[in-house]
Design a protein around this motif. Structure first.
Motif, PDB file in Angstrom:
ATOM      1  N   LYS A   1       0.839  -1.210   0.000  1.00 57.43           N
ATOM      2  CA  LYS A   1       0.000   0.000   0.000  1.00 57.43           C
ATOM      3  C   LYS A   1       0.868   1.251   0.000  1.00 57.43           C
ATOM      4  O   LYS A   1       0.582   2.227  -0.688  1.00 57.43           O
ATOM      5  N   PHE A   2       1.921   1.219   0.811  1.00 59.54           N
ATOM      6  CA  PHE A   2       2.823   2.370   0.884  1.00 59.54           C
ATOM      7  C   PHE A   2       3.498   2.583  -0.469  1.00 59.54           C
ATOM      8  O   PHE A   2       3.657   3.711  -0.936  1.00 59.54           O
TER       9      PHE A   2
ATOM     10  N   LEU B   1       2.230   1.770  -3.403  1.00 55.74           N
ATOM     11  CA  LEU B   1       1.242   2.334  -4.338  1.00 55.74           C
ATOM     12  C   LEU B   1       1.027   3.814  -4.076  1.00 55.74           C
ATOM     13  O   LEU B   1       0.884   4.608  -5.000  1.00 55.74           O
ATOM     14  N   TRP B   2       1.028   4.165  -2.804  1.00 56.84           N
ATOM     15  CA  TRP B   2       0.845   5.580  -2.435  1.00 56.84           C
ATOM     16  C   TRP B   2       1.997   6.416  -3.000  1.00 56.84           C
ATOM     17  O   TRP B   2       1.792   7.472  -3.578  1.00 56.84           O
ATOM     18  N   LYS B   3       3.202   5.900  -2.836  1.00 56.80           N
ATOM     19  CA  LYS B   3       4.373   6.633  -3.355  1.00 56.80           C
ATOM     20  C   LYS B   3       4.330   6.712  -4.874  1.00 56.80           C
ATOM     21  O   LYS B   3       4.621   7.748  -5.468  1.00 56.80           O
TER      22      LYS B   3
ATOM     23  N   ALA C   1       1.696   6.592  -6.835  1.00 57.22           N
ATOM     24  CA  ALA C   1       0.632   7.497  -7.277  1.00 57.22           C
ATOM     25  C   ALA C   1       1.019   8.959  -7.074  1.00 57.22           C
ATOM     26  O   ALA C   1       0.535   9.843  -7.774  1.00 57.22           O
ATOM     27  N   ASN C   2       1.893   9.206  -6.118  1.00 55.08           N
ATOM     28  CA  ASN C   2       2.341  10.580  -5.845  1.00 55.08           C
ATOM     29  C   ASN C   2       3.677  10.910  -6.510  1.00 55.08           C
ATOM     30  O   ASN C   2       4.320  11.890  -6.140  1.00 55.08           O
TER      31      ASN C   2
ATOM     32  N   LEU D   1      -3.190   6.611 -11.599  1.00 52.02           N
ATOM     33  CA  LEU D   1      -4.477   6.639 -10.903  1.00 52.02           C
ATOM     34  C   LEU D   1      -5.586   6.104 -11.799  1.00 52.02           C
ATOM     35  O   LEU D   1      -6.458   5.358 -11.354  1.00 52.02           O
TER      36      LEU D   1
ATOM     37  N   ARG E   1      -5.160   2.329 -12.020  1.00 52.15           N
ATOM     38  CA  ARG E   1      -5.589   1.666 -10.788  1.00 52.15           C
ATOM     39  C   ARG E   1      -7.127   1.690 -10.700  1.00 52.15           C
ATOM     40  O   ARG E   1      -7.748   0.712 -10.301  1.00 52.15           O
TER      41      ARG E   1
ATOM     42  N   ARG F   1       4.539  -3.653  -7.767  1.00 48.09           N
ATOM     43  CA  ARG F   1       5.728  -3.478  -6.927  1.00 48.09           C
ATOM     44  C   ARG F   1       6.890  -4.334  -7.449  1.00 48.09           C
ATOM     45  O   ARG F   1       8.042  -3.894  -7.467  1.00 48.09           O
TER      46      ARG F   1
END
Ligand SMILES: [Zn+2]
Length: 198
Positions: free
Chosen positions: A3-4, A6-8, A10-11, A73, A76, A96
């Motif tokens: 999750k971390f 994917l967050w990175k 996406a940002n 985004l 996803r 990943r």
């Protein structure tokens, strides 16, 4: 960790050549594998022919999707509409793994076979599910408590650096991730790396 990641991603916080170029750390933003385009996050994870080799062998629901004209985004979001939960989790692990495969190429000049990557992605997911199914021990409870703690912003003119590491005992691999943020909570730099034979 996924999750971390994917967050990175996406940002735009992964240390792609494009991101390192705009931070003046490298002189060339081109993809280190195909040299066809700037290496943005979506290029590394989806558009690059090397990533394409993985996805073309991968999840049946999405293996023929177009590579062009998407950002992470949108991609996803599309996956969330089409894939059932288990396949969606698998897609996240593959994203990943595609990044880790790119890192192995950059640091060790080795490109993992796509089929092997996909089978290790499924193994990783199964291991993770097994781990989650176990009774939580005291140590694990302590970790849960630590993970629940909230991020507190640093004082003005200070930068806070947080890090995380994980160990895959079975395969003797270690992953590390570091992120630095200012007092507004804005990410200044995010890096991740993995080490084999730990
Ligand atoms: Zn490429």
């Amino acid at each position: 960790m996924v999750k971390f990641f994917l967050w990175k991603a996406a940002n735009e916080l992964l240390p792609t050549k494009r991101n390192l170029f705009y931070r003046k750390i490298v002189e060339n933003p081109l993809c280190p594998i195909c040299f066809r385009d700037e290496e943005s996050v979506i290029h590394a994870l989806w558009k690059c022919p090397a990533a394409n080799d993985v996805w073309a062998n991968g999840l049946s629901g999405i293996h023929k999707w177009k590579r062009e004209g998407v950002d992470l985004l949108t991609l996803r979001g599309k996956m969330m509409k089409v894939l059932e939960k288990a396949k969606l989790e698998e897609a996240a692990v593959i994203l990943r793994k595609v990044w880790q495969r790119r890192n192995t190429f950059v640091f060790y000049n080795r490109l993992t076979c796509p089929r092997r990557l996909l089978s290790t992605a499924i193994e990783t997911l199964e291991d993770f599910k097994k781990e989650n199914g176990r009774v939580i021990t005291e140590d694990q409870q302590a970790i849960v408590l630590v993970n629940k703690s909230k991020w507190v912003r640093p004082a003005a003119d200070f930068v806070k650096v947080n890090w995380d590491a994980s160990l895959d005992l079975k395969n003797r691999r270690m992953g590390m991730e570091i992120i630095s943020r200012n007092e507004e909570g804005e990410a200044l730099l995010g890096v991740c790396d993995s080490r084999m034979n730990v």
